[in-house]
Design an enzyme around this catalytic site. Sequence first.
Site, PDB file in Angstrom:
ATOM      1  N   HIS A  95      45.195  41.411  56.237  1.00  0.00           N
ATOM      2  CA  HIS A  95      44.246  42.313  55.580  1.00  0.00           C
ATOM      3  C   HIS A  95      43.548  41.606  54.416  1.00  0.00           C
ATOM      4  O   HIS A  95      42.329  41.652  54.281  1.00  0.00           O
ATOM      5  CB  HIS A  95      44.979  43.558  55.072  1.00  0.00           C
ATOM      6  CG  HIS A  95      44.078  44.573  54.424  1.00  0.00           C
ATOM      7  ND1 HIS A  95      43.084  45.234  55.104  1.00  0.00           N
ATOM      8  CD2 HIS A  95      44.024  45.022  53.137  1.00  0.00           C
ATOM      9  CE1 HIS A  95      42.452  46.062  54.284  1.00  0.00           C
ATOM     10  NE2 HIS A  95      43.002  45.940  53.080  1.00  0.00           N
ATOM     11  N   SER A 126      38.431  45.342  51.201  1.00  0.00           N
ATOM     12  CA  SER A 126      38.978  46.672  51.464  1.00  0.00           C
ATOM     13  C   SER A 126      38.235  47.749  50.672  1.00  0.00           C
ATOM     14  O   SER A 126      37.033  47.930  50.866  1.00  0.00           O
ATOM     15  CB  SER A 126      40.483  46.666  51.173  1.00  0.00           C
ATOM     16  OG  SER A 126      41.121  47.760  51.792  1.00  0.00           O
ATOM     17  N   ASP A 153      45.154  42.325  60.698  1.00  0.00           N
ATOM     18  CA  ASP A 153      45.092  43.283  59.586  1.00  0.00           C
ATOM     19  C   ASP A 153      46.207  44.309  59.714  1.00  0.00           C
ATOM     20  O   ASP A 153      46.298  45.022  60.716  1.00  0.00           O
ATOM     21  CB  ASP A 153      43.732  43.976  59.591  1.00  0.00           C
ATOM     22  CG  ASP A 153      43.423  44.682  58.281  1.00  0.00           C
ATOM     23  OD1 ASP A 153      44.337  45.333  57.726  1.00  0.00           O
ATOM     24  OD2 ASP A 153      42.278  44.607  57.821  1.00  0.00           O
TER      25      ASP A 153
END
Length: 249
Positions: free
Chosen positions: A220, A91, A190
């Site tokens: 995610h 991320s 996600d």
Amino acid sequence: MRDRTIFFEKGPRAVLLFHAFTSTPNDVRSLARALERADYTVYAPTLSGHGTENPDDLFNYGIEDWKKDGEKAYKFLKEKGYEEITAFGLSLGGVVATHLMLTKNVLAAGTFSSPVIDNQESHVPKNFMIWYENMKEQAGYSREEIAGLKTAAEPQLKMILTGLNDFIQTMVPQYKNVEGSVFIGQGGRDEMINPHQSGEYRDALVNANVDFHWYDEGPHSITTGPTGKELQVDLLSFLSTLEWNGGNT
């Protein structure tokens, strides 16, 4: 809260791992252990403002600080004598790793569920507030106090995310110039960002050697749980194809 920075010193091949927004290197600990077992040296620093008991600490930092954290991590390994370095991140960590790919001499780089195309349409604000509220509850704040704190936190969070997206937009035009090897991992389930932007990122890397992995059931945080095990195998396979030390792996 103790610093959760990871540094596993093993072989001469070095891997930087960067964690996600609001999290710690625990995100990537199991992946780091798998890399260590395969004789890689792994460094996963705690990004500025993260890993503390007060979520408001995050509001003192932004992408400019996290970019510097990435640059410091790269310099740390260089000063330790590691010549060949790769960089990956989950991320927000993937944004940091991508910055290093564009600005430093890394052997390869990669992203795990990273918004490196666009960060505007995401569920990050909603999920951040849930996390923020939980942290404040654990700290003993009343419901009324938390409501006031959340109201004050919202514009600060927006400022951080706007700054992050503005920075991402400066990186996008540079992707066509990347000629090295890039790993992209993305979970199909996600819950934070649009998973399909991973395909857009792949398509933007027109001159790179891209190793793209789509995990249908992956959330995610694809570095943990069952998907994390798959990711470990795929990343180790990717790393084994690189020309370390002139081709000796």
